[in-house]
Design a protein around this motif. Structure first.
Motif, short mmCIF file in Angstrom:
data_model
loop_
_atom_site.label_atom_id
_atom_site.label_comp_id
_atom_site.label_asym_id
_atom_site.label_seq_id
_atom_site.Cartn_x
_atom_site.Cartn_y
_atom_site.Cartn_z
N GLU A 2 134.22 -39.35 29.68
CA GLU A 2 133.71 -40.71 29.71
C GLU A 2 132.25 -40.73 29.30
N LYS A 3 131.88 -41.71 28.49
CA LYS A 3 130.50 -41.83 28.05
C LYS A 3 129.67 -42.48 29.14
N SER A 4 128.40 -42.09 29.20
CA SER A 4 127.48 -42.78 30.09
C SER A 4 126.54 -43.61 29.21
N PHE A 5 126.14 -44.76 29.71
CA PHE A 5 125.36 -45.69 28.90
C PHE A 5 124.03 -45.98 29.55
N ALA A 6 123.04 -46.14 28.69
CA ALA A 6 121.68 -46.41 29.15
C ALA A 6 121.53 -47.85 29.64
N ASN A 7 122.34 -48.74 29.11
CA ASN A 7 122.21 -50.13 29.53
C ASN A 7 123.52 -50.89 29.39
N PRO A 8 123.57 -52.07 29.99
CA PRO A 8 124.81 -52.85 30.00
C PRO A 8 125.29 -53.32 28.62
N LEU A 9 124.38 -53.58 27.68
CA LEU A 9 124.82 -54.03 26.36
C LEU A 9 125.64 -52.95 25.66
N GLN A 10 125.17 -51.71 25.73
CA GLN A 10 125.94 -50.61 25.13
C GLN A 10 127.27 -50.44 25.83
N GLU A 11 127.27 -50.56 27.14
CA GLU A 11 128.51 -50.41 27.90
C GLU A 11 129.51 -51.52 27.55
N PHE A 47 125.50 -54.02 20.16
CA PHE A 47 124.81 -52.77 19.80
C PHE A 47 123.51 -53.05 19.05
N LEU A 48 123.57 -53.95 18.07
CA LEU A 48 122.39 -54.25 17.28
C LEU A 48 121.33 -54.96 18.13
N SER A 49 121.78 -55.87 18.98
CA SER A 49 120.84 -56.56 19.88
C SER A 49 120.18 -55.57 20.82
N ASP A 50 120.95 -54.63 21.34
CA ASP A 50 120.40 -53.60 22.22
C ASP A 50 119.35 -52.78 21.49
N HIS A 69 119.83 -56.13 9.22
CA HIS A 69 118.62 -55.95 8.39
C HIS A 69 117.38 -55.76 9.25
N ARG A 70 117.32 -56.44 10.37
CA ARG A 70 116.19 -56.26 11.27
C ARG A 70 116.19 -54.86 11.87
N CYS A 71 117.37 -54.34 12.18
CA CYS A 71 117.47 -52.96 12.69
C CYS A 71 117.08 -51.96 11.60
N ALA A 72 117.53 -52.21 10.38
CA ALA A 72 117.22 -51.32 9.26
C ALA A 72 115.72 -51.28 8.97
N LEU A 119 124.77 -44.56 16.23
CA LEU A 119 123.39 -44.66 15.80
C LEU A 119 122.52 -45.30 16.87
N VAL A 120 122.98 -46.36 17.46
CA VAL A 120 122.25 -47.07 18.50
C VAL A 120 122.14 -46.20 19.76
N GLY A 121 123.19 -45.43 20.01
CA GLY A 121 123.19 -44.55 21.18
C GLY A 121 122.45 -43.25 20.91
#
Length: 127
Positions: A2-11, A47-50, A69-72, A119-121
Motif C-alpha cells: 500500500e502506498k503512503s501519501f503526504a497529503n489528502p489530495l494525493q490520496e 495531482f496537479l493541484s497538489d 502548463h503551470r506545473c511544467a 511525478l507529483v509523488g
C-alpha cells in the motif's frame, strides 16, 4: 504493498485511479465509460493541484491543460509527458458531460495519469 501519501489530495487521486483501474479490468463491452473517465480526470486535477500548492502556487485553473502548463513552468519533467491523449484537456474542469466512451482510449489516459501521479509523488515516472 500500500502506498503512503503526504497529503489528502494525493490520496484522493490515488483512490480515484484505483477505482478507474478496477472498472477497466472488466471486459470492454461491460465497462461503464463515464466512471473511469471522470475518475481519471478528477485524479489528474487533484495531482496537479497538489503539485502547485506544494510549490506555493494557487491551484486555480480552468482546464487540465492550464494546470499542466503551470506545473511544467515549475518543473521541466512535466514537458516529458504527453497530455494529447486527453481530448478533454481543454475543457473546463467543472464540465461533467465530457467523457470518452472507448475503453482502450481510457486505458491510455490511465497510463498518463499514473505517470503524473508518479511525478507529483516525486517517484521516477515510467515512460
Amino acid at each position: 504493498m500500500e502506498k503512503s501519501f503526504a497529503n489528502p489530495l494525493q490520496e484522493q487521486g490515488a483512490t480515484l485511479l484505483e477505482a478507474a483501474h478496477e472498472e477497466l479490468r472488466r471486459p470492454d463491452e461491460d465497462v461503464v465509460a463515464l466512471l473511469p473517465c471522470q475518475h481519471i480526470r478528477k485524479a489528474i486535477q487533484l495531482f496537479l493541484s497538489d503539485f502547485l500548492e506544494t510549490n506555493g502556487e494557487p491551484a486555480a485553473g480552468e482546464t487540465l491543460e492550464d494546470l499542466f502548463h503551470r506545473c511544467a513552468a515549475l518543473d521541466a519533467r512535466f514537458h516529458d509527458l504527453d497530455l494529447s491523449v486527453f481530448e478533454c484537456r481543454s475543457d473546463k474542469l467543472d464540465v461533467e458531460k465530457c467523457y470518452c466512451d472507448d475503453a482502450l482510449k481510457i486505458r491510455e489516459c490511465l497510463a498518463v495519469a499514473r505517470q503524473i501521479e508518479g511525478l507529483v509523488g516525486n517517484e521516477a515516472p515510467t515512460f
